[in-house]
Design a protein around this motif. Structure first.
Motif, PDB file in Angstrom:
ATOM      1  N   ALA A  85       1.534  93.076  92.998  1.00 27.94           N
ATOM      2  CA  ALA A  85       1.108  94.267  92.688  1.00 27.94           C
ATOM      3  C   ALA A  85      -0.458  94.590  92.545  1.00 27.94           C
ATOM      4  O   ALA A  85      -1.197  95.596  92.428  1.00 27.94           O
ATOM      5  N   SER A  86      -1.244  93.423  92.596  1.00 29.75           N
ATOM      6  CA  SER A  86      -2.581  93.146  92.466  1.00 29.75           C
ATOM      7  C   SER A  86      -3.296  93.121  93.696  1.00 29.75           C
ATOM      8  O   SER A  86      -2.688  92.585  94.598  1.00 29.75           O
ATOM      9  N   TRP A  87      -4.576  93.643  93.679  1.00 33.93           N
ATOM     10  CA  TRP A  87      -5.485  93.674  94.892  1.00 33.93           C
ATOM     11  C   TRP A  87      -5.770  92.420  95.332  1.00 33.93           C
ATOM     12  O   TRP A  87      -6.235  91.705  94.302  1.00 33.93           O
ATOM     13  N   VAL A  88      -5.726  91.768  96.527  1.00 37.20           N
ATOM     14  CA  VAL A  88      -6.369  90.439  96.840  1.00 37.20           C
ATOM     15  C   VAL A  88      -7.274  90.854  97.880  1.00 37.20           C
ATOM     16  O   VAL A  88      -7.151  91.566  98.891  1.00 37.20           O
ATOM     17  N   VAL A 122      -8.742  88.144  93.182  1.00 39.25           N
ATOM     18  CA  VAL A 122      -7.713  88.817  92.805  1.00 39.25           C
ATOM     19  C   VAL A 122      -8.007  89.963  91.602  1.00 39.25           C
ATOM     20  O   VAL A 122      -8.617  89.146  90.741  1.00 39.25           O
ATOM     21  N   LEU A 123      -7.917  91.170  91.709  1.00 41.50           N
ATOM     22  CA  LEU A 123      -8.230  92.101  90.414  1.00 41.50           C
ATOM     23  C   LEU A 123      -6.917  92.506  89.752  1.00 41.50           C
ATOM     24  O   LEU A 123      -5.840  92.579  90.476  1.00 41.50           O
ATOM     25  N   LYS A 124      -7.002  92.427  88.408  1.00 46.54           N
ATOM     26  CA  LYS A 124      -5.879  92.790  87.616  1.00 46.54           C
ATOM     27  C   LYS A 124      -6.317  93.791  86.702  1.00 46.54           C
ATOM     28  O   LYS A 124      -7.363  93.498  85.730  1.00 46.54           O
ATOM     29  N   GLU A 125      -5.921  94.933  86.720  1.00 45.70           N
ATOM     30  CA  GLU A 125      -6.086  95.903  85.924  1.00 45.70           C
ATOM     31  C   GLU A 125      -5.562  95.775  84.527  1.00 45.70           C
ATOM     32  O   GLU A 125      -4.463  95.651  84.347  1.00 45.70           O
TER      33      GLU A 125
END
Length: 251
Positions: A84-87, A128-131
Motif C-alpha cells: 500500500a506504500s509508495w516506492v 518507501v514513504l509511509k503516511e
C-alpha cells in the motif's frame, strides 16, 4: 536531574568498599555514617557524577539501538514490503530507506528535499514513504488526499501530490485539496470521494499500528537498512548512515 543524581549517588555508594550489604541491613547509626561518607565523597569528587551519567547515557543509546534493530528485524515485511506504500528511487536498490511522514511536521518539510537529494545522488536507494499523520485533523486530511491520489492515479501522481502537500502553506481544507488536484490536472471529485473510503482508512490504521509496535512517536522517523533513525538528520549524516548500512550488509 535530581532523581538521576540521587540514583547515581546510591549506585556509587553501593559500589564503595565496605558497603556490599544493603541500606536495609544497617542500623540507624550505620546508615547515617554511610550517607555522610557518600556525601563527602561526592563533594570531593563531583566529576564522578558527570562520568557516571555520561556512561549511563552511552549504555542507554547502545541498548536503544539494539532494541530498534530487533524491532526492524521483527517487522521487516510490514516495513519494507507493504504493497500500500509508495516506492520510489531505485526499486532494485541495495538499501531501502523508509520514511514515516506527517505533512504538517516542520522537520519533515525540512528533510524533504534533502531526502530527495539523498535518493537521487546515490542512485541505489529504494525509497518507501509511509503516511503517518499524527498532528491533528489537517494531517489526516493531507494523508487521505495523498493516499487517494496514489490509489486512483498511481505513483507519479502521488509523488507530485506529496511534494505539493509538503510545500502547501494554506490549511489543507477540502477546498484547498480540490484546488490542488485541479492544479495537478486531476478531477478532484473522485479523489475527494476516495479520501473517505475504507481502503484509505486501512492504510493509515495499518501504519499507525506498525508505528506503535515499533515505538515510533514522532516524525520524521526513518528506517535505513536494518536500523532506525528517529528525527531529522542532515543530508551528510544520512549519507553516512546509508554507507554504514551498506557496508554492514556487504560484510
Amino acid at each position: 536531574m535530581r532523581n538521576l543524581l540521587t540514583g547515581t549517588a546510591l549506585a556509587l555508594a553501593f559500589a564503595m568498599p565496605g558497603h556490599a550489604e544493603g541500606l536495609t541491613d544497617m542500623t540507624d547509626a550505620e546508615r547515617a555514617a554511610f550517607r555522610a561518607e557518600v556525601r563527602a565523597y561526592l563533594l570531593e569528587n563531583p566529576e564522578v557524577l558527570i562520568e557516571v551519567m555520561d556512561e549511563l547515557e552511552a549504555r542507554e543509546k547502545v541498548a536503544a539501538a539494539a532494541r530498534d534493530k530487533e524491532m526492524v528485524a521483527a517487522q521487516s515485511d510490514a516495513i519494507f514490503n507493504d504493497a500500500a506504500s509508495w516506492v520510489g528511487g531505485n526499486p532494485d536498490g541495495d538499501i531501502t530507506v523508509v520514511e514515516f511522514i506527517d505533512y504538517r511536521c516542520g522537520y519533515c518539510r525540512k528533510a524533504w528535499q534533502e531526502v530527495d537529494q539523498l535518493v537521487e545522488t546515490d542512485g541505489n536507494i529504494r525509497f518507501v514513504l509511509k503516511e503517518y499523520p499524527i498532528l491533528g485533523e489537517a494531517s489526516v486530511l493531507s494523508s487521505r488526499f495523498a493516499i487517494a491520489v496514489l490509489q486512483l492515479h498511481g505513483g507519479d501522481a502521488y509523488k507530485q501530490a506529496h511534494d505539493a502537500l509538503l510545500s502547501l502553506r494554506a490549511e489543507p481544507t477540502a477546498e484547498a485539496l480540490a484546488r490542488l488536484a485541479r492544479e495537478m490536472g486531476l478531477d478532484p471529485a473522485p479523489i475527494m470521494e476516495r479520501m473517505g473510503a475504507p481502503e484509505v482508512t486501512k492504510v493509515i490504521e495499518d501504519n499507525h499500528r506498525l508505528a506503535k509496535t515499533m515505538e515510533i512517536s514522532g516524525t520524521p522517523t526513518f528506517v535505513v537498512g536494518g536500523t532506525m533513525v528517529r528525527g531529522y538528520v542532515p543530508l551528510k549524516a544520512m549519507q553516512q548512515i546509508v554507507q554504514k548500512q551498506r557496508a554492514a550488509k556487504e560484510g
